[in-house]
Design a protein around this motif. Sequence first.
Motif, PDB file in Angstrom:
ATOM      1  N   SER A  12      -5.259  -9.289  13.768  1.00  5.22           N
ATOM      2  CA  SER A  12      -4.442 -10.488  13.551  1.00  5.22           C
ATOM      3  C   SER A  12      -4.995 -11.689  14.307  1.00  5.22           C
ATOM      4  CB  SER A  12      -2.995 -10.225  13.994  1.00  5.22           C
ATOM      5  OG  SER A  12      -2.952  -9.862  15.372  1.00  5.22           O
ATOM      6  N   ASN A  36      -6.222 -17.742   2.337  1.00  9.13           N
ATOM      7  CA  ASN A  36      -5.908 -16.467   1.682  1.00  9.13           C
ATOM      8  C   ASN A  36      -7.070 -15.955   0.832  1.00  9.13           C
ATOM      9  OD1 ASN A  36      -4.364 -14.217   1.043  1.00  9.13           O
ATOM     10  ND2 ASN A  36      -3.476 -15.189  -0.770  1.00  9.13           N
ATOM     11  N   ASN A  74      -5.204 -16.965   6.906  1.00  7.62           N
ATOM     12  CA  ASN A  74      -4.047 -16.634   6.056  1.00  7.62           C
ATOM     13  C   ASN A  74      -4.251 -15.412   5.162  1.00  7.62           C
ATOM     14  OD1 ASN A  74      -2.028 -18.324   6.888  1.00  7.62           O
ATOM     15  ND2 ASN A  74      -2.473 -19.935   5.396  1.00  7.62           N
ATOM     16  N   THR A 117      -3.827 -11.597   4.314  1.00 12.31           N
ATOM     17  CA  THR A 117      -2.921 -10.527   4.737  1.00 12.31           C
ATOM     18  C   THR A 117      -3.634  -9.200   4.541  1.00 12.31           C
ATOM     19  OG1 THR A 117      -1.005 -11.830   4.055  1.00 12.31           O
ATOM     20  CG2 THR A 117      -0.655  -9.475   4.410  1.00 12.31           C
ATOM     21  N   ASP A 118      -4.113  -8.636   5.624  1.00  8.14           N
ATOM     22  CA  ASP A 118      -4.836  -7.371   5.548  1.00  8.14           C
ATOM     23  C   ASP A 118      -4.701  -6.670   6.895  1.00  8.14           C
ATOM     24  OD1 ASP A 118      -7.081  -5.412   5.659  1.00  8.14           O
ATOM     25  OD2 ASP A 118      -7.492  -6.224   3.661  1.00  8.14           O
ATOM     26  N   LYS A 119      -4.119  -5.498   6.877  1.00  2.24           N
ATOM     27  CA  LYS A 119      -3.841  -4.782   8.123  1.00  2.24           C
ATOM     28  C   LYS A 119      -5.101  -4.254   8.793  1.00  2.24           C
ATOM     29  CE  LYS A 119       0.833  -3.368   6.752  1.00  2.24           C
ATOM     30  NZ  LYS A 119       1.761  -2.232   6.487  1.00  2.24           N
TER      31      LYS A 119
END
Length: 470
Positions: A362, A238, A354, A356-358
Amino acid sequence: MDGSSSSPRGSEVRIGHSLNKDEEAFVARRRNTVLQCLQRLQIYRDDEANFVGGGQRAMPGVPNIALLGSGGGQRAMVGLLGSLVQLDKAGLLDCILYLSGVSGSTWCMASLYQEPDWSTKLDTMKDKIIKRLSGPVVSFTEAFKKLEKYYNKHFFSLTDVWAVLTVTEYVKEINEHTLTEEWNHDSKDPFPIYTLIDKQCRQQGHGDPWFEISPYEAGYSVTGAFVDTCNFGSQFDNGSKKNHQDGLDMLYLQALCGSALAESEDIKKFNWQQIKDFGKCLGTNNEVGHNSSAVDKQCQVLTDLANMNLCVLNGEDPSDLDQSIRTTLNGLQIRYSIYQSMNDWGKNYNFLYNITDKTVPSAVLESETRDYEDAGLLLNSPYFSVLRKERDIDLIISLDFSDGDPFVTVREAAEMCKKLNIPFPEVNIPTEDVKKPKDFYVYKGQNAPSVIHIPLFNVVNCGGKLRLTS
């Protein structure tokens, strides 16, 4: 998007397309050098409309010029060196803002950037490099010690073996400096960018395969996701570093960038033959520093491993060799690790794991590790490192040292850019030029960088002796 607005709080990972602040500062200084060079040559033009992004610059009218070196093994290494020497003699070397390479061209870059301000003493550097390339190969003692050091890394893969047994045969040295150690913030040289690709993205056909490593940052060129170069290879979760690993040294980086042939069956055979020969030489070399019994066992396992893999590649039964390895091993884990990792190339921790970023595909977020390899497996020239919008490149000089089709890199770059909606000039190639290429081509487009494409093998360099095969 600005990196600070999209990175997780406290993150050591930067998500965003803006340039690294240190790179920005270097570019600002280097542009003074470019300006002075153009003025000496009396080709400076204070006409910002001539350049892609001049209106946003502190010095409008000064073009951002990138020099690209393609792959091509030792031919590319020597070819790039010779091209730089000629640019220097013509007084044009100081016009170059960025120097980016793939595969063999990175071997030349790694040699040059060992010396601070190499561009101010290029003749001396040329003689030094040529003398080294004409000299002896790295000794088996040094190679074995280096292989043992690589084994102690968190990930041990065939890239390490490739570095020690193959790359050293061409570059004739073990360069243990890191990229950040080689770089001086006040350097008078062009800014270096080493390029490779994400293996999984290439194989799966989605995500962002284009990966770059500069003295300041490493990351995905098109997506805009970066980590400090000194942290590339460390374990992240992350966006925060969990387990630090020492920075990649230049020998490993050259192997990482120069493993285009790793997926070829013939080269796999060649690589394992190298390992086999290495084992034999260790068996007759008394400098390794181990007792003779241990050396004999190590050499036997290494030779059996090589023969086992050659059997697999040749479609033969390797079971007898497998049993011999298990019988002889007795704790010689470095040899067994070579066997276990024979299908791994360039494995490193994924600094995007891990997050989280659009804005990040992915495909590159879900796995804890990623494999990296030679960009030549997808495109044998580092166009995507300099096509980042923020680098604002006006002119790309493409030095192509490939064999075969002399236009494949520029043509494929144009096709890939069209799919990705990245500005690139239209590339039209006269049919008669495919077999008899001229010495250079200029491609121009609206709101896109101009490209000067220079094939090494052309009618001027080779005259009537030019013969190109498809």
